[in-house]
Design an enzyme around this catalytic site. Sequence first.
Site, PDB file in Angstrom:
ATOM      1  N   VAL A 114       0.991  -1.258   0.323  1.00 11.90           N
ATOM      2  CA  VAL A 114      -0.047  -0.209   0.032  1.00 11.90           C
ATOM      3  C   VAL A 114       0.986   1.005   0.341  1.00 11.90           C
ATOM      4  O   VAL A 114       0.251   2.482  -0.762  1.00 11.90           O
ATOM      5  CB  VAL A 114      -1.131  -0.088   1.403  1.00 11.90           C
ATOM      6  CG1 VAL A 114      -2.423   0.876   0.939  1.00 11.90           C
ATOM      7  CG2 VAL A 114      -1.972  -1.088   0.957  1.00 11.90           C
ATOM      8  N   CYS A 115       1.922   0.854   0.740  1.00 11.21           N
ATOM      9  CA  CYS A 115       2.661   2.144   0.704  1.00 11.21           C
ATOM     10  C   CYS A 115       3.541   2.665  -0.467  1.00 11.21           C
ATOM     11  O   CYS A 115       3.871   3.478  -0.776  1.00 11.21           O
ATOM     12  CB  CYS A 115       3.716   1.945   1.607  1.00 11.21           C
ATOM     13  SG  CYS A 115       3.226   1.651   3.630  1.00 11.21           S
ATOM     14  N   SER A 116       3.620   1.275  -1.212  1.00 10.45           N
ATOM     15  CA  SER A 116       4.535   1.857  -2.781  1.00 10.45           C
ATOM     16  C   SER A 116       3.064   2.484  -3.423  1.00 10.45           C
ATOM     17  O   SER A 116       3.704   2.716  -4.858  1.00 10.45           O
ATOM     18  CB  SER A 116       4.646   0.198  -3.062  1.00 10.45           C
ATOM     19  OG  SER A 116       5.866   0.128  -2.116  1.00 10.45           O
ATOM     20  N   GLY A 117       2.691   2.074  -3.336  1.00  9.64           N
ATOM     21  CA  GLY A 117       0.750   2.396  -3.990  1.00  9.64           C
ATOM     22  C   GLY A 117       0.675   4.451  -3.903  1.00  9.64           C
ATOM     23  O   GLY A 117      -0.574   4.672  -4.542  1.00  9.64           O
TER      24      GLY A 117
END
Lengths: 222, 195
Positions: A114-117
């Site tokens: 989620v953080c990477s998106g």
Amino acid sequence: MDHIDRFAGQNQTGCPLPAIRGLGALAAMAAALAVVLLGAIVAAWAEESPGFAESIFQSAGPQKPVDSVLAVAPGDPMPDFDLPAIDGGRVRLADYVGKKKLVISFVPAAWTPVCSGQWPGYNIAKEIFEAENAALLGISVDNVPSLHAWVTQMGGLWFPVASDFWPHGGLAGKLGILRPEGVSERAIFIVDEKGIIRSIAVSDINVRPDLGELVRALRDLH
Amino acid sequence: MRKPVWCLVLAVCLLYPLAVLAGEASESPGAAPLPVGATFPDLPLGSALSPEQRAYLGIAKKEGPVSLADISAPVVVVEIFSMYCPHCQKEAPLVNDLFDLLEKGGHADKVKLLGIGAGNSAMEVDIFRAKFEPRFPLVPDQDFTVHDACGRVGTPYFYVLARKPGEAAYTVAISRLGRMDSPESLVNDILAAAP
């Protein structure tokens, strides 16, 4: 290696190639083959090295959406901070107070889905922050090298990214967003030009927050 | 015989890096793309399309909620994108070039473009639209309803849909993950797959 073997096999078994005459043509053919082999090596290396998507850690399942208790509220002064950033410098609250609003985006952990998106989406919203005289700052409790590698793999970001690694989660702890497992919540704080917290949004750690909500909150400060 | 050799060198130098770099995309776990030949679902497009967007899709006279089946054009290119996907951000200017090429080639009435913002809210799609200024409609799909119906594909994903005369539903003519090789090549592929 499959690419290299395949090309070699084609040449050995007489794959039709243009006729070669003279040294110039021979050099040209050698150059062409060198490019092919170089490309094949690059392709083979790319196949053997995991891409960004394969490098992302997948947890076993959803985590508890929120697992901490806020220690601050809108209207409180933002706790002071002085954190190392991935560009080798430092990021301080004093850099912004009296100059700009500050939007702080805490993400739980580098190299997670989620953080990477989340932050790459902020890459196309720079003008929106600038229009509101706001700076954006990304923070996680990962250490600087890990954050640096992660942000680089994402293709870079226009806003500074700082590490709240040591003392571990020091700022996250002061804000009351440090979870028991040692990562921060997925949270967004908006601090006004006077250093006062004006908005806090702690969202489900498993879900990417709507950038639209952040933009609305920022615009509502007027 | 030197010319063919140098042509080979030039072709290899120009084309090989493209082959190595092609296909950049954000992958989606559990993706099950709809294959070529499959009947494409009738996607809801909501009711928020502007008059200009409705005119482009040929549904200017229809009010309220519309769906893919309302579009009269025989070919529709659906790009599943996300404003959070770096590959989609890089691809956006090229999709605009694709739109321009179709228009300049006289195919604007036959081939329509449509973007679906997978997991994107209306404001997130607006941010993407403001940044890249596409001249074709982008539709938000915040709850992934459309994304689920389209096979939970990675982004960017291109479906080229064709509809035969007299048929209500579109059929998948091209089903492709990742960035296009070039707008020119995709135009050629579109016109070849959906003549």
